[in-house]
Design an enzyme around this catalytic site. Structure first.
Site, short mmCIF file in Angstrom:
data_model
loop_
_atom_site.label_atom_id
_atom_site.label_comp_id
_atom_site.label_asym_id
_atom_site.label_seq_id
_atom_site.Cartn_x
_atom_site.Cartn_y
_atom_site.Cartn_z
N HIS A 1 0.85 -1.19 0.00
CA HIS A 1 0.00 0.00 0.00
C HIS A 1 0.88 1.24 0.00
CE1 HIS A 1 0.77 -1.20 4.16
NE2 HIS A 1 0.83 0.10 4.42
N HIS B 1 0.92 5.35 1.12
CA HIS B 1 0.30 6.37 1.96
C HIS B 1 0.23 7.70 1.21
CE1 HIS B 1 0.84 4.08 5.83
NE2 HIS B 1 1.75 3.48 5.09
#
Ligand code: AMP
Length: 144
Positions: free
Chosen positions: A105, A107
């Site tokens: 992922h 940010h």
């Protein structure tokens, strides 16, 4: 040397399967974005590829075009939605580097001059603030 493998029961895999709730702001065939529940700044969001990998190190490079296209989309919308002066994009690989959830992922964090980031993954934000921020970011993404 032990090789770390992808755990299909990590929390983001559960969100991707619809087994856990999330403040979702964007989804397409290859990626998804939702609010970080322990934000380092107001409006902190996460962008994930749907394809499973622990992090950047074991990811199939074929996913990077769609992943970073969504990262750019969400970063642009985030800047507008939160009237941010800048956007920090961060990505952690393995525990020693600060990674706490093992599904790749990125940010996306709205930034303002002189405002430090809060500590990573520590304080849970109030549900009503997360929901309101998701609404703002979703609206900016729709308008983009
Ligand atoms: P990392 O440390 O890079 O693996 O980041 C994981 C991020 O996920 C942290 O910033 C956490 O605050 C965030 N997080 C953990 N659980 C959830 C969840 N259920 N929904 C949204 N964000 C989460």
């Amino acid at each position: 040397m032990t090789v770390a493998v992808y755990d299909p029961n990590n929390i983001f895999a559960k969100i991707l399967r619809g087994e856990m709730p999330a403040y979702k702001v964007y989804e397409d065939d290859q990626t998804i974005a939702f609010m970080d529940v322990m934000p380092q700044a107001n409006g902190h969001a996460l962008v994930l590829p749907k394809a499973p990998s622990r992090n950047l190190l074991d990811a199939d490079p074929a996913i990077f075009a769609s992943l970073f296209s969504t990262v750019q989309k969400v970063a642009r919308a985030s800047k507008k939605a939160f009237d941010a002066e800048g956007i920090t994009v961060i990505q952690f690989n393995e525990a020693a580097a600060g990674q706490t959830v093992y599904h790749l992922h990125v940010h996306i964090i709205p930034r303002f001059e002189g405002v430090e980031l809060k500590i990573h993954a520590r304080d849970m934000e109030k549900a009503e603030i997360l929901a309101a921020n998701a609404d703002r970011l979703r609206a900016a993404l729709k308008a983009s």
